[in-house]
Each structure stands twice: as C-alpha cells, then as structure tokens.
Design an enzyme around this catalytic site. Structure first.
Site, PDB file in Angstrom:
ATOM      1  N   TRP A 153       0.814  -1.216   0.000  1.00  0.00           N
ATOM      2  CA  TRP A 153       0.000   0.000   0.000  1.00  0.00           C
ATOM      3  C   TRP A 153       0.854   1.277   0.000  1.00  0.00           C
ATOM      4  O   TRP A 153       0.330   2.361  -0.230  1.00  0.00           O
ATOM      5  CB  TRP A 153      -0.921   0.008   1.236  1.00  0.00           C
ATOM      6  CG  TRP A 153      -0.195  -0.325   2.509  1.00  0.00           C
ATOM      7  CD1 TRP A 153      -0.145  -1.551   3.113  1.00  0.00           C
ATOM      8  CD2 TRP A 153       0.614   0.543   3.315  1.00  0.00           C
ATOM      9  NE1 TRP A 153       0.641  -1.499   4.236  1.00  0.00           N
ATOM     10  CE2 TRP A 153       1.120  -0.222   4.389  1.00  0.00           C
ATOM     11  CE3 TRP A 153       0.947   1.893   3.232  1.00  0.00           C
ATOM     12  CZ2 TRP A 153       1.959   0.317   5.363  1.00  0.00           C
ATOM     13  CZ3 TRP A 153       1.780   2.434   4.204  1.00  0.00           C
ATOM     14  CH2 TRP A 153       2.279   1.649   5.251  1.00  0.00           C
ATOM     15  N   LYS A 177      -2.076  -8.086  -7.968  1.00  0.00           N
ATOM     16  CA  LYS A 177      -2.883  -8.102  -6.737  1.00  0.00           C
ATOM     17  C   LYS A 177      -2.367  -6.956  -5.863  1.00  0.00           C
ATOM     18  O   LYS A 177      -1.301  -7.052  -5.258  1.00  0.00           O
ATOM     19  CB  LYS A 177      -2.714  -9.462  -6.041  1.00  0.00           C
ATOM     20  CG  LYS A 177      -2.930  -9.464  -4.524  1.00  0.00           C
ATOM     21  CD  LYS A 177      -4.375  -9.218  -4.120  1.00  0.00           C
ATOM     22  CE  LYS A 177      -4.558  -9.282  -2.597  1.00  0.00           C
ATOM     23  NZ  LYS A 177      -4.398  -7.975  -1.918  1.00  0.00           N
ATOM     24  N   CYS A 286      10.346   1.185   2.504  1.00  0.00           N
ATOM     25  CA  CYS A 286      11.335   0.151   2.870  1.00  0.00           C
ATOM     26  C   CYS A 286      12.733   0.730   2.927  1.00  0.00           C
ATOM     27  O   CYS A 286      13.632   0.099   3.475  1.00  0.00           O
ATOM     28  CB  CYS A 286      11.337  -0.965   1.834  1.00  0.00           C
ATOM     29  SG  CYS A 286       9.753  -1.695   1.599  1.00  0.00           S
ATOM     30  N   GLU A 383      12.148  -2.735  11.908  1.00  0.00           N
ATOM     31  CA  GLU A 383      11.768  -1.636  11.016  1.00  0.00           C
ATOM     32  C   GLU A 383      10.528  -0.926  11.582  1.00  0.00           C
ATOM     33  O   GLU A 383       9.508  -1.586  11.810  1.00  0.00           O
ATOM     34  CB  GLU A 383      11.475  -2.238   9.637  1.00  0.00           C
ATOM     35  CG  GLU A 383      11.242  -1.264   8.536  1.00  0.00           C
ATOM     36  CD  GLU A 383      10.934  -1.969   7.201  1.00  0.00           C
ATOM     37  OE1 GLU A 383      10.482  -3.132   7.203  1.00  0.00           O
ATOM     38  OE2 GLU A 383      11.133  -1.332   6.162  1.00  0.00           O
TER      39      GLU A 383
HETATM   40  C1  SIN Z   1       9.610   0.865  -1.107  1.00  0.00           C
HETATM   41  O1  SIN Z   1       9.439   1.416  -0.067  1.00  0.00           O
HETATM   42  O2  SIN Z   1       9.484  -0.360  -1.226  1.00  0.00           O
HETATM   43  C2  SIN Z   1       9.970   1.595  -2.391  1.00  0.00           C
HETATM   44  C3  SIN Z   1      10.523   2.923  -2.188  1.00  0.00           C
HETATM   45  C4  SIN Z   1      11.059   3.537  -3.441  1.00  0.00           C
HETATM   46  O3  SIN Z   1      10.888   3.033  -4.560  1.00  0.00           O
HETATM   47  O4  SIN Z   1      11.717   4.555  -3.304  1.00  0.00           O
END
Ligand code: SIN
Length: 482
Positions: A153, A177, A286, A383
C-alpha cells in the site's frame, strides 16, 4: 466515491470490468476515516480465470516485436503523465501521502514504463564462440510467461509500475494483486490499459483475499513468476510456497536502513537528506532511514538542526496545501511507532520532538526525534515504518560500520562524508544492496533497486530489471559442415 473515470470498484480481467459476487472489501481514506468505496473480494476461482486470460494473452504477446512492446509501454507512460494529478488525487485519497508526493509517485511510475519500453529493444542475446567448426551456439532471451504480482500500500502506483513495465516489455502478461488498503490506484491501471489499447488479458488487476490469491499464484502451473514487494515474513512464506513449484521469484522485502553522518560531512546537506530519507511518505518506505548514526563531534550540532526542521513539519490531510506528512495507513502502524517510542524511552532515549499521536486524531502521528538511541532498543533491530527517528552516537568508522551491519536486513543504506577514501571504504563495507553517499533519496528507474540478506532477491528497474522476466535459452545449431 472519487469523481474520476479512473476510479473503478470492479476488477479488471481479460479486458473487462467484473464484480466478485457479494463479498466486497471496504476501502477508507486514512485522512478522514470515511469509506471511499468497495472492491471485489476475489478468491482462488476468480484469480484462476484472470490467470487463464493472461495465459491466452501470452500466446500472442510473446511474439509481438520488441518495438511494439516498447510502444505499448510508452503509451502507458504518456497516459499516466497526461492524467498525473487525477491519479495523484486517487492515490492520496486512499493512501494518505501528501498530494505533491503522490503526483511525484505517478511520475516515478510513468518513468518505469518509459525506461522498460526503451529496454525492450535492447533485450540482446549472445553468439558464443563455438568450440566445434560445424556448430554454432546462440543464446536468446524469452519471456518467462504469466507473472503474478503482489504489491504493498505504501507506493500503490509505482510498485506495480516496476513489475508491470518490466513484464510487458519482456513479453509477459501480468496479474496484479494490490494491497487491500489501496486498490484504486491499481484498478486505475485497468482504465489506462483500456484507453491505450493493450490486448485483452495482458494486464489484469484482481482484488481480494491476499492468501487465496497468493496460493493460486503459487500453485497454478500457468504462473511462471511471482514478484512481491512487502514484509520479510510474508515474502519468506511466499518464496517457500513458490519454490515448491519451482517458480521464478523476485522479493523486495523489509529494510532497516542506517543513515550515517561522519564528522567531516556537510551538516546542512546531511540534515536535509535525513529529513527526506526519514519522513518521505511519513516514514512508510522500505528504504527510509530507520537508524540515524551521528559521529560524536557533530552529534549536538546535527541534533539541533535536525530537531528544528522536524518540529516545523506540517501534519494534516495530504490533500491540503503545505502538508509535509499525512496520516499513517492504519491503527497498527500507529501502534508500532508507539511501541518503538515506549521501548526507546525505557532504554534511556530522550524524546526531543513529537513522541505521540497527533492532535488531529485518527492515524495522524507526530514526527518524532529520539536522542541518545542505543543498540539495545527495539528500534535498532526492527523496522518502524513510521515517522520516528532514533539518533545514535558513534565514535569511529569501524564501530559504525559494525553497528550498521548488525541486522538481518540489507536493503538501503546512506552515509555522509567529504573524505573520498572513506566514501569508497564505507561503501564497500556496508552489507546492503544499495548505498547512497551524500544523498538521502536513491530511488530511480535507471538504477537496480533491491536488497541482500533478509531484504530479498532480484533487482527492479535498470538494465538488470528485465533479467527476472526472461529465460535464457541456449540453442546449439549443428550439422553445418566444415
Ligand atoms: C519501497 O518502499 O518499497 C519503495 C521505495 C522507493 O521506490 O523509493
């Protein structure tokens, strides 16, 4: 409801819009708590139909010329850019990020289609010098077949783009998906597919039960590759299931990015980089800095400048002008930030900015800075995926490299220095798939995005991004005479 032709509450399968029966999933706007709409709750049977449609599309698409595949990607790029603000508005409404970031994400997504559209024409093979005078060895690259994609998301438009653009360019149909929190940006791709005239079944979007759809992807023999962006535990489960059926996989999983500031760094640049890196998408990426390590000689100066900037960040509905941080995606995201803050406090951390829910209520959260963070804290290992910046102090290069690498993750890492020797040394010492030196944002479609260790496998974007969507075929042509 969102007033836009891109706003669809049905799934897109085989070039048609379909309902999924009585079962639906309600989607809310995290900025207001209001229900925006519903989407079908597909299970295995409906997903099987989408895969069958993709399989039919593959029969034709695998033979379409590289130029035509590239042109199709280019048309998707143009459609995304022509409708950037409308798509950005849908994205902000379902996900919460500020509109400027959402518009930026749509442009970022579009660039993947442009890039891979161009790369389609460079899907070169090889002729290998033959050890036999009467034989030739030829290597070609062929599309893997139907791709099952599962996306999160936090970047509902761009994460699909990284996968769908590579798939279509390589000659593969895709069944997408999206996350149940943000299906509308994904369904908008169905409208784009229709409007740019993609063949039926080439791009399908199914919403519904994550586990049922994933199981069908893993067990249906027609699906030859699964690409996933999301958490490490879910990725490991998927990888285990997919490997039982010997499927190709790409896994872009969790991170625990270190952000290191050495004494010799340009401090203002490092502060700006830290803000962009930590608070982009409210810390829900991420590649967000999860642990900020600042060398003792500049620790106080960095903290003063960093805390001042964070205190000035405007929190609010992402559709409002000037908002730097929207709401978090849901209550569990808030709880995780609260848990990390409480644990940091218990281990001697001092909350310098924020530290609690925001007065706006719902899932709004105060951008937070923690002083005197230590390796014993939960936040050093886990994280956060929220707007919480723990700032650790370190003395030597060797010490900080050890601390930065003391994690099972290995996605993105960042450091600031003006010493060229150190730049190369630390870059080589960091056990990460991506390292940014003197920069706080490293994502671009032309570079390989991906991690090592528990952060996954495979690379998205760049010239390497097509590798996961093709099989290498060796052909030995014999009987050619002397
Ligand atoms: C991610 O958080 O998975 C992608 C972040 C990005 O493409 O900069």
């Amino acid at each position: 409801m969102i007033d836009s032709r891109f706003f669809k509450q049905q799934c897109y399968v085989d070039g048609a819009w379909i309902d999924g029966g009585n079962d639906t999933i309600a989607v809310n706007n995290p900025a207001t708590g209001e229900i925006i709409g519903t989407v079908p709750k597909f299970g295995r049977e409906e997903t099987r139909k989408a895969i069958a449609a993709a399989e039919r599309a593959f029969r034709e698409w695998r033979h379409v010329s590289a130029e035509e595949r590239g042109n199709a990607c280019r048309r998707i790029h143009d459609a995304l850019m022509d409708n950037q603000t409308e798509l950005g508005r849908i994205l902000t409404t379902e996900m919460g990020k500020p509109l400027a970031e959402a518009n930026g994400e749509v442009a970022y997504a579009a660039r993947f289609f442009k890039w891979f559209g161009e790369e389609a024409r460079r899907l070169y093979g090889d002729v290998i010098p033959s050890p036999f005078g009467d034989k030739r060895i030829i290597v070609t690259k062929e599309p893997v077949g139907v791709v099952g994609s599962i996306t999160p998301w936090n970047f509902p438009t761009a994460m699909i783009a990284r996968k769908a653009a590579a798939a279509i360019a390589a000659g593969c149909p895709i069944v997408c998906k999206p996350a149940s929190q943000t299906p509308f940006s994904a369904l908008a791709y169905g409208v784009v597919a229709e409007e740019v005239g993609l063949p039926k079944g080439l791009l399908n979007v199914v919403t519904g039960s994550a586990s049922a759809i994933a199981d069908e992807f893993c067990e249906n023999p027609a699906v030859r590759k699964i690409t996933f962006t999301g958490s490490t535990p879910v990725g490991k489960g998927l990888a285990a299931k997919a490997s039982a059926h010997m499927k190709r996989i790409s896994m872009e999983l969790g991170g625990n990015a270190p952000f290191i500031v050495f004494d010799d760094a340009d401090l203002d640049r490092a502060v700006d980089g830290a803000i962009a890196c930590k608070y982009r998408n409210s810390g829900q990426t991420c590649v967000c800095a999860n642990r900020l390590y600042v060398q003792a000689g500049v620790y106080d100066a960095f903290m003063a400048k960093f805390a001042a900037k964070v205190s000035g960040m405007k929190v609010g509905d992402g559709l409002e002008e000037g908002v730097a941080q929207g709401p978090l995606i849901d209550e569990s995201a808030v709880e995780k930030s609260l848990e990390h803050i409480a644990d940091a406090r218990a281990h001697g951390g001092e909350i310098v900015v924020g530290g609690a829910r925001h007065e706006l209520g719902l899932t709004y959260f105060q951008p937070t800075v923690i002083r005197n963070a230590t390796q014993e804290m939960l936040i050093a290992r886990d994280e956060t995926f929220g707007p919480v910046a723990p700032v650790f102090r370190f003395d030597t290069e060797e010490e900080v490299v050890r601390m930065a690498n003391a994690t099972e993750y290995g996605l993105a890492s960042y450091f600031y220095t003006s010493d060229l020797g150190r730049a190369f040394r630390v870059c080589e010492a960091l056990e990460y798939g991506m390292v940014a030196v003197n920069e706080g944002v490293l994502s671009t479609e032309v570079a390989p995005f991906g991690g090592v260790k528990d952060s996954g496998m495979g690379r998205e974007g760049s010239k390497y991004g097509l590798d996961d969507y093709v099989n290498v075929k060796y052909a030995l042509i014999g009987g050619l005479g002397k």
